[in-house]
Design a protein around this motif. Sequence first.
Motif, PDB file in Angstrom:
ATOM      1  N   ARG A  29     110.747   0.054  16.298  1.00 43.81           N
ATOM      2  CA  ARG A  29     111.638  -0.077  15.332  1.00 43.81           C
ATOM      3  C   ARG A  29     111.198   0.657  14.089  1.00 43.81           C
ATOM      4  O   ARG A  29     112.066   1.351  13.361  1.00 43.81           O
ATOM      5  CB  ARG A  29     111.569  -1.751  14.626  1.00 43.81           C
ATOM      6  N   LYS A  30     109.850   1.057  14.156  1.00 43.68           N
ATOM      7  CA  LYS A  30     109.475   1.764  13.096  1.00 43.68           C
ATOM      8  C   LYS A  30     109.424   3.486  13.516  1.00 43.68           C
ATOM      9  O   LYS A  30     109.685   4.322  12.562  1.00 43.68           O
ATOM     10  CB  LYS A  30     107.921   1.573  12.670  1.00 43.68           C
ATOM     11  N   GLN A  31     109.219   3.756  14.676  1.00 44.63           N
ATOM     12  CA  GLN A  31     109.214   5.203  15.145  1.00 44.63           C
ATOM     13  C   GLN A  31     110.760   5.367  15.346  1.00 44.63           C
ATOM     14  O   GLN A  31     111.073   6.649  15.377  1.00 44.63           O
ATOM     15  CB  GLN A  31     108.540   5.142  16.358  1.00 44.63           C
ATOM     16  N   GLY A  32     111.763   4.505  15.596  1.00 46.31           N
ATOM     17  CA  GLY A  32     113.061   5.257  16.132  1.00 46.31           C
ATOM     18  C   GLY A  32     113.131   5.585  17.298  1.00 46.31           C
ATOM     19  O   GLY A  32     114.201   6.462  17.731  1.00 46.31           O
ATOM     20  N   GLN A  33     112.117   5.292  18.323  1.00 48.27           N
ATOM     21  CA  GLN A  33     112.192   6.005  19.548  1.00 48.27           C
ATOM     22  C   GLN A  33     111.783   4.708  20.661  1.00 48.27           C
ATOM     23  O   GLN A  33     110.997   4.075  20.213  1.00 48.27           O
ATOM     24  CB  GLN A  33     111.395   7.153  19.548  1.00 48.27           C
ATOM     25  N   VAL A  34     111.949   4.987  21.881  1.00 48.64           N
ATOM     26  CA  VAL A  34     111.603   4.129  22.898  1.00 48.64           C
ATOM     27  C   VAL A  34     111.023   5.026  23.793  1.00 48.64           C
ATOM     28  O   VAL A  34     111.430   5.988  24.304  1.00 48.64           O
ATOM     29  CB  VAL A  34     112.476   3.161  23.340  1.00 48.64           C
ATOM     30  N   TRP A  35     109.793   4.185  24.814  1.00 47.49           N
ATOM     31  CA  TRP A  35     109.175   4.915  25.768  1.00 47.49           C
ATOM     32  C   TRP A  35     109.566   4.235  26.970  1.00 47.49           C
ATOM     33  O   TRP A  35     109.424   2.967  27.116  1.00 47.49           O
ATOM     34  CB  TRP A  35     107.691   4.674  25.628  1.00 47.49           C
ATOM     35  N   LEU A  36     110.066   5.114  28.078  1.00 47.19           N
ATOM     36  CA  LEU A  36     110.802   4.491  29.068  1.00 47.19           C
ATOM     37  C   LEU A  36     109.870   4.852  30.308  1.00 47.19           C
ATOM     38  O   LEU A  36     109.761   6.319  30.348  1.00 47.19           O
ATOM     39  CB  LEU A  36     112.166   5.082  29.464  1.00 47.19           C
TER      40      LEU A  36
END
Length: 255
Positions: A29-36
């Motif tokens: 939520r803070k980074q605006g990115q997700v690790w898949l």
Amino acid sequence: MTPPLHITSRDNPLLKRLRLLVRDPGAYRKQGQVWLEGDHLCRAMVARGRQPELAVFSESFWPSAHDLIDISAIKCVILPDALMRDISSLETPSRMGCLANLPVADGLNPLLPTLILDRVQDAGNVGSMLRSAAAFGVLQVVALKGTAALWSAKVLRAGMGAHFGLELHEGLLPDDLATLQVPWVVTSSHQGEWLHQASLPWPCAWVMGHEGQGVSEALMARASRCVRIAQPGGEESLNVAAAAAICLHASAPKP
């Protein structure tokens, strides 16, 4: 494709960001990115027309990763196997992963078939329910405040790529659901008509509740239908993810 970047330092800023995404369920939520993590999730995203910002490969896997190179069209990083393990949440680390921008959700679509998660706290349950939703024609999932983080590593693993076929909204309050125009259907272990005898509406919004407390009274009061699942084996209740799969299958459009 630009030449891959080799990173060998554990203190690299990128690796610090990835470790945070792995270890903190709400960091996305803070980074605006997700690790898949893993080629299955990466392929599922690409199959839905979304491109990752970054693809990461282990050093030992890179020489045989030819069929996955297209995933890394923007930027590609190669890590020593030891550093790859350091950004893994699995006992056996995946050989690759992708960093992707978090999809920006528009407002609720009032007419879509919807799954509402009311404080469902177990990440495995949430991921499984997303997978069932995608399988049975639901297009929109609403996670009310208190539900497990939808884009956390555990939910992503359990969802098996279902995230990318759904419109996801999280952190909402019950009053935010006022715009939904499809009929609400709730489940209960002790009241309502039997699911196998019910004539279910479609599209509709299924409401699934907290593992121990069930659907809140406030949401129960707003529902147009209440159903229960017959359990001839005599069990008191079903796991919420199992109940969701049964209910979503029952209401899904038939081929």
